[in-house]
Write an enzyme that holds these catalytic residues in place. Structure first.
Site, mmCIF file in Angstrom:
data_model
loop_
_atom_site.group_PDB
_atom_site.id
_atom_site.type_symbol
_atom_site.label_atom_id
_atom_site.label_comp_id
_atom_site.label_asym_id
_atom_site.label_seq_id
_atom_site.Cartn_x
_atom_site.Cartn_y
_atom_site.Cartn_z
ATOM 1 N N GLU A 178 0.641 -1.163 0.061
ATOM 2 C CA GLU A 178 -0.092 0.015 -0.041
ATOM 3 C C GLU A 178 0.882 1.090 0.052
ATOM 4 O OE1 GLU A 178 -2.528 0.585 3.248
ATOM 5 O OE2 GLU A 178 -3.716 2.212 2.334
ATOM 6 N N GLY B 154 3.509 2.541 10.433
ATOM 7 C CA GLY B 154 3.218 2.128 11.847
ATOM 8 C C GLY B 154 2.963 0.522 11.594
ATOM 9 N N ALA B 155 2.009 0.185 10.643
ATOM 10 C CA ALA B 155 1.765 -1.150 10.227
ATOM 11 C C ALA B 155 0.886 -1.319 9.010
ATOM 12 C CB ALA B 155 0.871 -1.944 11.371
ATOM 13 N N GLU C 217 -2.277 -3.931 7.216
ATOM 14 C CA GLU C 217 -3.497 -4.831 7.129
ATOM 15 C C GLU C 217 -3.330 -5.787 6.154
ATOM 16 O OE1 GLU C 217 -3.788 -1.454 6.304
ATOM 17 O OE2 GLU C 217 -5.315 -1.293 4.901
ATOM 18 N N ASN C 218 -2.368 -6.220 5.540
ATOM 19 C CA ASN C 218 -2.341 -7.131 4.414
ATOM 20 C C ASN C 218 -3.212 -8.388 4.938
ATOM 21 O OD1 ASN C 218 0.138 -5.764 3.268
ATOM 22 N ND2 ASN C 218 1.236 -6.632 4.947
ATOM 23 N N GLU D 280 -5.285 -2.765 12.604
ATOM 24 C CA GLU D 280 -4.926 -3.541 11.391
ATOM 25 C C GLU D 280 -5.874 -4.685 11.535
ATOM 26 O OE1 GLU D 280 -2.926 -1.918 9.453
ATOM 27 O OE2 GLU D 280 -2.268 -0.543 10.999
HETATM 28 ZN ZN ZN Z 1 -5.425 1.782 8.554
#
Ligand code: ZN
Length: 861
Positions: free
Chosen positions: A122, A265-266, A268-269, A302
């Protein structure tokens, strides 16, 4: 890579792809410098779309072969991709490309972090992996085969469910093959792959319908002891989404991987979330209470994306807030439920004012749903995320909780499997409630922070509130239409009893009046309770009224806000007129702090005061030119005044809120530590650091250790502890990040740039690591008086490093350049100093598209 003339993309130009993909088969032959990616994709025409050029994205790919139905097609190279001659019928696409993960320092696509392969796709990273329609409205089922050798990459993961695993240790190198299959169609930005020497912290979760899900947090050997908290947070999130939104998890496994080099930060795959290690790894010895709280919220965020983002994704990147605003809103609700809702609300508003308001009121202002961009990565902003969440909160306030739940169910029913838009989202609410939301939609299209002004009138037992709204022009939007603003109001009688419980006024027009009859004595209104809308509130009320509300307001947010406003007004008049700190504020504060019925975490927030950068913004807003050194002096004076005024209660507050029990990151003990450490900050001004020194010696967790170290540095007593701290933690990257930040944050304004410059020469200043870069240079920009010191040294230092980082990592460079977004607030000398740095950056040959766009917008050309 760098574009000579960056292209602007417009929402109004949206066109569907024109082709449908059923299945994608990918094979990765991993190699650090020459990974082969083989793709086999079945395409068929989308007959609803007339114009169907077959365009695939691709960047930095070395093409080995491309076949359409087994033949070499004619290919036309274009900027950012290729157009290919294909039959106007279903066909098979096969391509083999070579990519170099080791050379990928931008951390987008497939890259290496400490010998481990990982991905970040992303928003538009998949195009650096293979030729593909890299757009969120193209959804497909992926099967992924990963081949490598078992010695270097014993663990290999992708999205979905693990299907097949084979290792042959009789051979050298030992071949290692893993196949993952994701049964759910998804856009390419949710693709993920991880391979490396990893160990798992495992657990399981049984969903509401009785399905067992295998959970794992994957980390580098040595970090196993930092996973337990994240795992608990994950299980709580899974349960909460079932209980509150009726959403169940939909795969057999859920994996989280911690990665040290990560821009954000992270991510969500699907089924394989990848986290910046700072946002998942936690232990009491190395993480502060604030870290624990943030980790819990990000894990939830996430995880919640699985429904709001993955099952229902965005049609195009202009709709980013569709998934991000809603998912932030959901993670905030989760935090409210896990911890204290009033404390969480105040923290969210503090963050909104610190990050979103300056953005919304400066040159980078953009709508929650932007209408154009050059680089989408520049729009992962506080406006899209945090204001996006506020907009959903307002919608919920306007329609009510029940209708909100009904609308959300309709949203999931109607759009599961879709790539949706804000129009779809609002339509669901219109259909569920019968309400016309066309005016509400302006929250998505108009940028800027509305200013709400309230005037009171009391006559014949009736209190009337005359309320008006106005939004200042923002870049590209000269005139603004009135928005619908939910204003939660309650009334108190002069004894402090609530005589009108919270009611929501709907301000629709530029000016409107609202009457409250039947009050024989003049009631005191409490306006914008719970911060019911992300606006600036102007209310001409005196310090006595604020103090009354600080003592009596039944709304915890507004009670805190009254104290905040007193502190704000005290600070502003001391900057403008040199006046002494406001006595009503200090007295009121003391009463609140003494009230043991109030949550310690809440009282800790009461002890805070507006930041120097917030004050600079307010002064600018009121037509003054903020002087950073005067703001710094006023802030310090107010802190000292608080220490003096509270000197009789501080030792008690400190002692009574020491936590004796074994460490727990729960809200209760964390709140006690927050209050004790807020007291320590003030006590240090009275005892020269004696209490802090004791705390530092005794500390057995990072919250206590770091608070003590910060206090010691403030008291000029910290050098020895600083060295000891480094020696203790030199092998823990996340703690050493704190060590870098702290020294800059606690430097004297005139020294901050020097301290930072000296630290850039430290052997541990690994500037290509985004966490480390941010720890040092982000701290410098957060030190208001240091960053804006009249020498201009900090401006120059930051610009030097942005110039250096840009060719390596454009995304982080662009993000860090926002330090300059407030430059027009300051005096002409400072503007000239910053302007010179902005010019210098923009004149760099080959400046990235990311940074070019940001600097251009900041300069306002
Ligand atoms: Zn998000």
């Amino acid at each position: 890579m760098p574009d000579a003339s960056p292209q602007t993309i417009y929402l109004k130009d949206y066109k569907p792809f024109g082709w449908i993909i059923d299945d994608v088969h990918l094979t990765f032959r991993l190699h650090p410098t020459a990974t082969r990616v083989i793709s086999r994709i079945r395409f068929r025409p989308d007959h609803d779309v007339h114009d169907r050029p077959f365009f695939l994205h691709g960047e930095d790919l070395k093409t080995i072969s491309i076949r359409v139905d087994g033949h070499e097609p004619t290919i036309y190279e274009q900027s950012g991709g290729i157009t290919v001659d294909v039959p106007d019928a279903p066909f098979n696409w096969e391509a083999e490309v070579e990519i170099n993960p080791s050379a990928n320092t931008a951390l987008e696509g497939l890259y290496m972090s400490n010998g481990m392969y990982c991905t970040q796709c992303e928003a538009e990273g998949f195009r650096k992996i293979t030729w593909y329609p890299d757009r969120p409205d193209v959804m497909a089922k992926f099967t992924v085969r990963i081949e490598s050798d078992a010695e270097h990459t014993p663990v290999m993961l992708s999205n979905g469910n693990g299907l097949y695993y084979e290792q042959d240790s009789t051979k050298t190198p030992a071949p290692n093959v893993t196949i993952y299959q994701d049964p759910w169609p998804k856009p390419a930005y949710l693709f993920a792959l991880v391979a490396g020497d990893l160990v798992a912290h495992e657990d399981s979760f049984t969903t509401v319908s009785g399905k067992e899900v295998h959970l794992a947090i994957w980390v580098r050997p040595g970090d196993e002891h930092k996973c337990a908290f994240g795992m608990e947070a994950l299980k709580k999130s899974m349960k909460w989404d079932e209980d509150v939104y009726g959403r169940e998890y939909d795969l057999d496994e859920f994996n989280i991987v911690a990665v040290d080099d990560f821009n954000m930060g992270a991510m969500e795959n699907k089924g394989l979330n990848i986290f910046n290690s700072s946002c998942v790894l936690a232990s009491p010895e190395t993480s502060t209470d604030a870290n624990f709280e943030r980790i819990e919220a990000i894990i939830a965020h996430e995880y919640f994306h699985n429904w709001t983002g993955n099952r229902i994704t965005c049609r195009d990147w202009f709709q980013l807030c569709l998934k991000e605003g809603l998912t932030v809103f959901r993670d905030q609700q989760f935090t409210d439920d896990m911890r204290s809702a009033p404390v969480a609300r105040i923290s969210n508003v503090l963050a909104l004012r610190a990050r979103q308001f300056p953005e919304d009121q400066g040159p980078l202002s953009h709508p929650v749903r932007p209408e154009s961009f050059q680089e989408i990565n520049n729009f992962y902003t506080a406006t899209v995320y945090e204001k996006g969440s506020e907009v959903i909160g307002m919608l919920k306030t306007l329609v009510g909780d029940e209708a909100y739940a009904k609308a959300l169910n309709l949203y999931f029913d109607r759009h599961d499997g879709d790539a949706a838009t804000i129009e779809d989202w609002l339509k669901v609410f219109e259909d569920a409630t019968g309400r016309d939301l066309s005016q509400f939609k302006r929250w998505y299209s108009q940028s800027g922070t509305p200013r709400v002004t309230v005037r009171e009138e009391y006559a014949q037992d009736t209190l009337t509130l005359h309320i008006s709204q106005r939004t200042a022009p923002t870049p590209g939007q000269e005139t603004k239409e009135p928005q619908i603003i939910p204003i939660a109001v309650g009334l108190l009688n002069p004894n402090g009893d609530e005589v009108q419980e919270t009611t929501v006024l709907e301000l629709r027009d530029s000016e409107q009046s609202f009457s409250f009859p039947g009050h024989a004595s003049r009631p005191v209104p409490s306006i914008l309770r719970g911060f019911s809308a992300p606006v600036l509130l102007d209310q001409e009320i005196d310090a006595d009224r604020r103090a009354f509300l600080l003592a009596h307001d039944t709304d915890p947010f507004n009670r805190w806000e009254s104290g905040r406003m007193l502190a704000r007004e005290s600070l502003l008049s001391s900057v403008k007129e040199g006046s002494a700190p406001n006595a009503a504020y200090l007295d009121g504060l003391k009463l609140v702090l003494r009230d043991d019925t109030l949550d310690p975490a809440y009282r800790a927030l009461m002890l805070g005061q507006p930041s120097q950068s917030e004050l600079a913004g307010l002064l600018h807003d009121a037509g003054h030119v903020p002087a950073p050194e005067a703001i710094h002096a006023a802030s310090e004076a107010l802190r000292q005044a608080k220490a003096d005024h509270l000197s009789d209660i501080l030792p008690g507050l400190y002692a009574d809120h020491q936590v004796e029990e074994p460490f727990s990151a729960e809200a209760g003990p964390a709140g006690q530590r927050a209050l004790a450490n807020a007291a320590l900050d003030l006590l240090t001004r009275l005892d020269g650091g004696a209490t802090a020194a004791m705390q530092y010696t005794r500390a057995d967790n990072m919250t206590q250790q770091l608070a003590a170290l910060g206090a010691l540095l403030d008291a000029d007593q910290g050098q020895e502890a600083l060295t000891a701290f480094y020696d203790q933690w030199r092998d823990d990257r996340l703690v050493i990040d704190k060590w870098f930040s702290l020294q800059v944050l606690h430097a004297k304004p005139g020294d901050a740039a020097d301290v930072a410059r000296r630290l850039t020469n430290h052997m541990d200043f690994d500037w290509k690591n985004p966490n480390r870069f941010r720890a040092l240079l982000g701290a410098l920009q957060m030190h208001h008086a240091g960053f804006h010191h009249e020498s201009g040294a900090a401006y120059e230092l930051l610009a030097d490093w942005l110039i250096r980082l840009d060719p390596v990592n454009p995304q982080t460079t662009a993000r860090m350049s926002t330090a300059f977004q407030t430059w027009k607030r300051y005096d002409t000398k400072r503007q000239a100093l910053i302007g010179a740095q902005l010019d210098r950056i923009s004149k760099q040959p080959e400046l990235s598209r990311d940074t070019t766009e940001m600097i251009t917008r900041i300069r306002g050309v």
